[in-house]
Design an enzyme around this catalytic site. Structure first.
Site, PDB file in Angstrom:
ATOM      1  N   CYS A   1       0.830  -1.199   0.000  1.00  0.00           N
ATOM      2  CA  CYS A   1       0.000   0.000   0.000  1.00  0.00           C
ATOM      3  C   CYS A   1       0.867   1.252   0.000  1.00  0.00           C
ATOM      4  CB  CYS A   1      -0.906  -0.015   1.239  1.00  0.00           C
ATOM      5  SG  CYS A   1      -1.697   1.579   1.536  1.00  0.00           S
TER       6      CYS A   1
ATOM      7  N   CYS B   1       0.515   3.403   3.360  1.00  0.00           N
ATOM      8  CA  CYS B   1       0.929   2.933   4.692  1.00  0.00           C
ATOM      9  C   CYS B   1       2.258   3.581   5.097  1.00  0.00           C
ATOM     10  CB  CYS B   1       1.075   1.407   4.702  1.00  0.00           C
ATOM     11  SG  CYS B   1      -0.492   0.520   4.967  1.00  0.00           S
TER      12      CYS B   1
ATOM     13  N   HIS C   1      -4.061   0.485   8.146  1.00  0.00           N
ATOM     14  CA  HIS C   1      -4.605   0.204   6.813  1.00  0.00           C
ATOM     15  C   HIS C   1      -6.041  -0.333   6.883  1.00  0.00           C
ATOM     16  CE1 HIS C   1      -4.118  -0.853   2.525  1.00  0.00           C
ATOM     17  NE2 HIS C   1      -4.781  -1.963   2.795  1.00  0.00           N
TER      18      HIS C   1
ATOM     19  N   ASN D   1     -13.396   9.884  -1.107  1.00  0.00           N
ATOM     20  CA  ASN D   1     -13.970   8.855  -1.980  1.00  0.00           C
ATOM     21  C   ASN D   1     -13.688   7.530  -1.312  1.00  0.00           C
ATOM     22  OD1 ASN D   1     -14.699  10.613  -4.077  1.00  0.00           O
ATOM     23  ND2 ASN D   1     -12.669  10.476  -4.996  1.00  0.00           N
TER      24      ASN D   1
ATOM     25  N   SER E   1      -8.828   4.445  -5.429  1.00  0.00           N
ATOM     26  CA  SER E   1      -7.840   3.501  -5.948  1.00  0.00           C
ATOM     27  C   SER E   1      -7.065   2.799  -4.833  1.00  0.00           C
ATOM     28  CB  SER E   1      -6.884   4.218  -6.908  1.00  0.00           C
ATOM     29  OG  SER E   1      -6.458   5.446  -6.378  1.00  0.00           O
TER      30      SER E   1
ATOM     31  N   HIS F   1      -6.761   1.995   1.789  1.00  0.00           N
ATOM     32  CA  HIS F   1      -6.234   2.644   3.000  1.00  0.00           C
ATOM     33  C   HIS F   1      -7.111   3.855   3.311  1.00  0.00           C
ATOM     34  CE1 HIS F   1      -2.682   3.341   5.721  1.00  0.00           C
ATOM     35  NE2 HIS F   1      -3.435   4.412   5.926  1.00  0.00           N
TER      36      HIS F   1
ATOM     37  N   HIS G   1      -8.449   7.174   3.673  1.00  0.00           N
ATOM     38  CA  HIS G   1      -7.879   8.493   3.362  1.00  0.00           C
ATOM     39  C   HIS G   1      -8.910   9.375   2.690  1.00  0.00           C
ATOM     40  CE1 HIS G   1      -7.556   6.626  -0.620  1.00  0.00           C
ATOM     41  NE2 HIS G   1      -7.332   7.818  -1.139  1.00  0.00           N
TER      42      HIS G   1
ATOM     43  N   GLN H   1      -9.202  13.592   0.729  1.00  0.00           N
ATOM     44  CA  GLN H   1      -8.418  14.522  -0.067  1.00  0.00           C
ATOM     45  C   GLN H   1      -8.859  15.943   0.244  1.00  0.00           C
ATOM     46  OE1 GLN H   1      -7.653  13.558  -4.224  1.00  0.00           O
ATOM     47  NE2 GLN H   1      -8.799  11.666  -4.055  1.00  0.00           N
TER      48      GLN H   1
END
Ligand code: G1P
Ligand code: G1P
Lengths: 343, 343
Positions: free
Chosen positions: A47, A50, A110, A148, A156, A159, A161, A163
């Site tokens: 990943c 990570c 993760h 997203n 994509s 993990h 996250h 933006q």
């Protein structure tokens, strides 16, 4: 009446939604989505988000703990220097666009989405959203904080996250929502979204989450099946203005929303979510309230989604179950995550 | 300039699109789509659209040849009698919605999409589009003719078919496009989309298909990677007004568009397409032109799509390659279908 086809109006963006409740009985013979199963490992050597791992551009992530922010390696917006010049022919109008794109890793773990983090860990994410907004608002007209989640939403990497994309212009949807809220404020003397909070509190049928400072409803005008609108119960126009108690309570509301989502179809529930509020272009925005939208694509199970195609792309949004049915289904879910016992 | 991030304006619906050409280099680690392979059998015993087969509601399809139209068994709109009453609270506005939904089987041949039909077979589909529009326009304010193609576009059956949804109201996008075209006509004395045809003919860089009566361009303001706008080169506001020669030539243009699409990534190219023009509500719509939009989701290959999520849902549409690059790629494809030799 609510079981017959009708249209509802969205006063935030001025669009209508076609509601066809009787259509939810139709058998689904189309594409099945891959069921999004929660990740189970705390660290994945492959990943690129990570801690300690290498990203696509060769950078090594630090051994971070807590929330970690970095510049997006494939940013859709670049700093001012690269901006294209404006063109102004009648049918071919363009203008330059520049800005900053960053990635926010919610946790080094993760395997833990918002639904599986503790409230203090979620509050730390809220703090980073507020800090990033405050810093980028200095020289950007808009700061879009969003997440997203799930491959079906174009994410994509599983993990956890989000933006932040900050733009030197005010994007369309932000401008439209601000215009409509300002017009409502001028006409009625109160913020549209605070009026909505008091009405929904009284009507109850669309309320899903109700904490001290926050309320999440399936809005009257929801287009996505289990869309949610997360509203502050107090006057506030952007993330950085939130006070400690309001942030901590927001963590409680976010945890409850994401747990109920995961429990609905017993999967890691996909969505796009993001924050709206008053732009930072120096304009005056009376009555514009901070709020978050959750746009989740699933319709009937972890593998059957709503497609916004054809009629929806060409004419207007359409939904198959009523917002009231969606709210009732979400209220019926447990407030304990379906995997909580396994962990 | 066109390689730097910029925004472009869509004069049909009044929205901006963020263009980030440099971003097409980003590696794709997200969801791979199932490649849509053209069907090979002419009759599938399990297909509910093939001639002689049983549909979900028990009806047996006739042994049709040519184009076959029937009422949608799971219609999103129902006839007038079922309409819901309007509600008109300030924040909770609704109105009744009623209409007619039909399915149009393009051919009895299960294996032949538009790209693989002969021009006279496509002209017969154009005739049915025109007939359906004419008939339904008698008592509907709008008649939306469209096709969802491919499972990635929510199409639940690969049998070549489109739909028609006729509504007693004028849907949002139709009203907005009509308003903008009428305003342009009043300001400039010519239809927006005829001005566009002459400008694009001169500029050439966005033209993909150019027949006697029709032109297909990747519009300056395209949001989807390989979006096309199909324009008549003459004044016409709806499908039923098309004359024989214009219909036959439209079949030629549709065939060329769909063959180039299939050839681009050597697959059965998914899209939603549909027709726009002047509403049938009795209003006056000077300068409003008939046109078709093609909204295809694929970005870089038969399995890598563009996701309109996150920033796109919350702020504004974003694209990674320029419309000019997309038009050049489509022009470079062959006009002979990649499977033509095999058949
Ligand atoms: O009518 P179908 O093909 O079953 O359904 C498809 O097209 C409709 C009209 O664009 C959409 O509302 C549905 O979400 C989509 O799955
Ligand atoms: O930036 P990511 O996660 O690679 O990409 C994802 O989010 C972006 C912002 O919403 C979208 O433009 C992309 O289409 C989507 O795949």
């Amino acid at each position: 009446m609510k079981q017959s086809p009708h249209r509802r109006f969205n006063p935030l963006n001025g669009k209508w939604i076609l509601v066809s409740p009787h259509r939810s009985q139709r058998p689904w013979l189309g594409q099945a989505e891959a069921v999004s199963v929660p990740e189970t490992v705390a660290h994945d050597p492959d990943c690129y988000l990570c801690a300690g791992n290498e990203r696509a551009n060769g950078t090594i992530n630090p051994e971070y703990s807590g929330v970690y922010v970095f510049e997006n390696d494939f940013a859709a917006l670049l700093p001012e220097g690269n901006a294209a010049a404006a063109e102004n022919e009648r049918l071919f109008r363009s203008e330059s666009a520049s800005g900053t794109c960053r990635v926010i890793c919610f946790s080094p773990d993760h395997g833990k989405s918002l639904a599986q983090l503790e409230c203090d860990e979620i509050a730390a994410i809220v703090d980073v959203w507020a800090e990033q907004t405050e810093a980028l608002a200095q020289n950007h007209a808009w700061v879009q904080v969003f997440e997203n989640k799930g491959s079906v939403m174009g994410c994509s990497n599983p993990h956890p996250h989000g933006q932040v994309w900050a733009t030197r212009h005010v994007p369309d949807e932000i401008a439209t929502e601000a215009d409509n809220q300002v017009a409502y404020f001028k006409a009625h003397g109160a913020p549209l979204l605070l009026d909505l909070v008091s009405q929904e509190k009284y009507k109850k049928e669309r309320v899903v989450v109700d904490t001290e400072y926050w309320m999440a409803i399936v809005p009257w005008w929801a287009s996505w099946p289990f869309e949610l609108l997360l509203l502050p119960k107090f006057a506030v126009s952007s993330l950085q203005q939130l006070e400690r108690a309001q942030r901590n309570d927001l963590a409680v509301a976010l945890q409850e929303i994401t747990i109920r989502y995961d429990n609905l179809f017993q999967c890691s529930f996909p969505y796009s979510m993001g924050w709206h509020g008053a732009p930072f272009d120096g304009g005056d925005y009376p009555g514009v309230q901070l709020h978050a939208h959750f746009y989740p694509p699933l319709l009937r199970s972890a593998s059957v989604r709503k497609f916004m195609v054809g009629f929806e792309m060409l004419a207007e949004a359409q939904r198959d179950l009523t917002p009231e049915q969606a709210a009732a289904a979400l209220r019926q879910t447990s407030q304990v995550h379906f995997l909580a016992g396994d962990q």
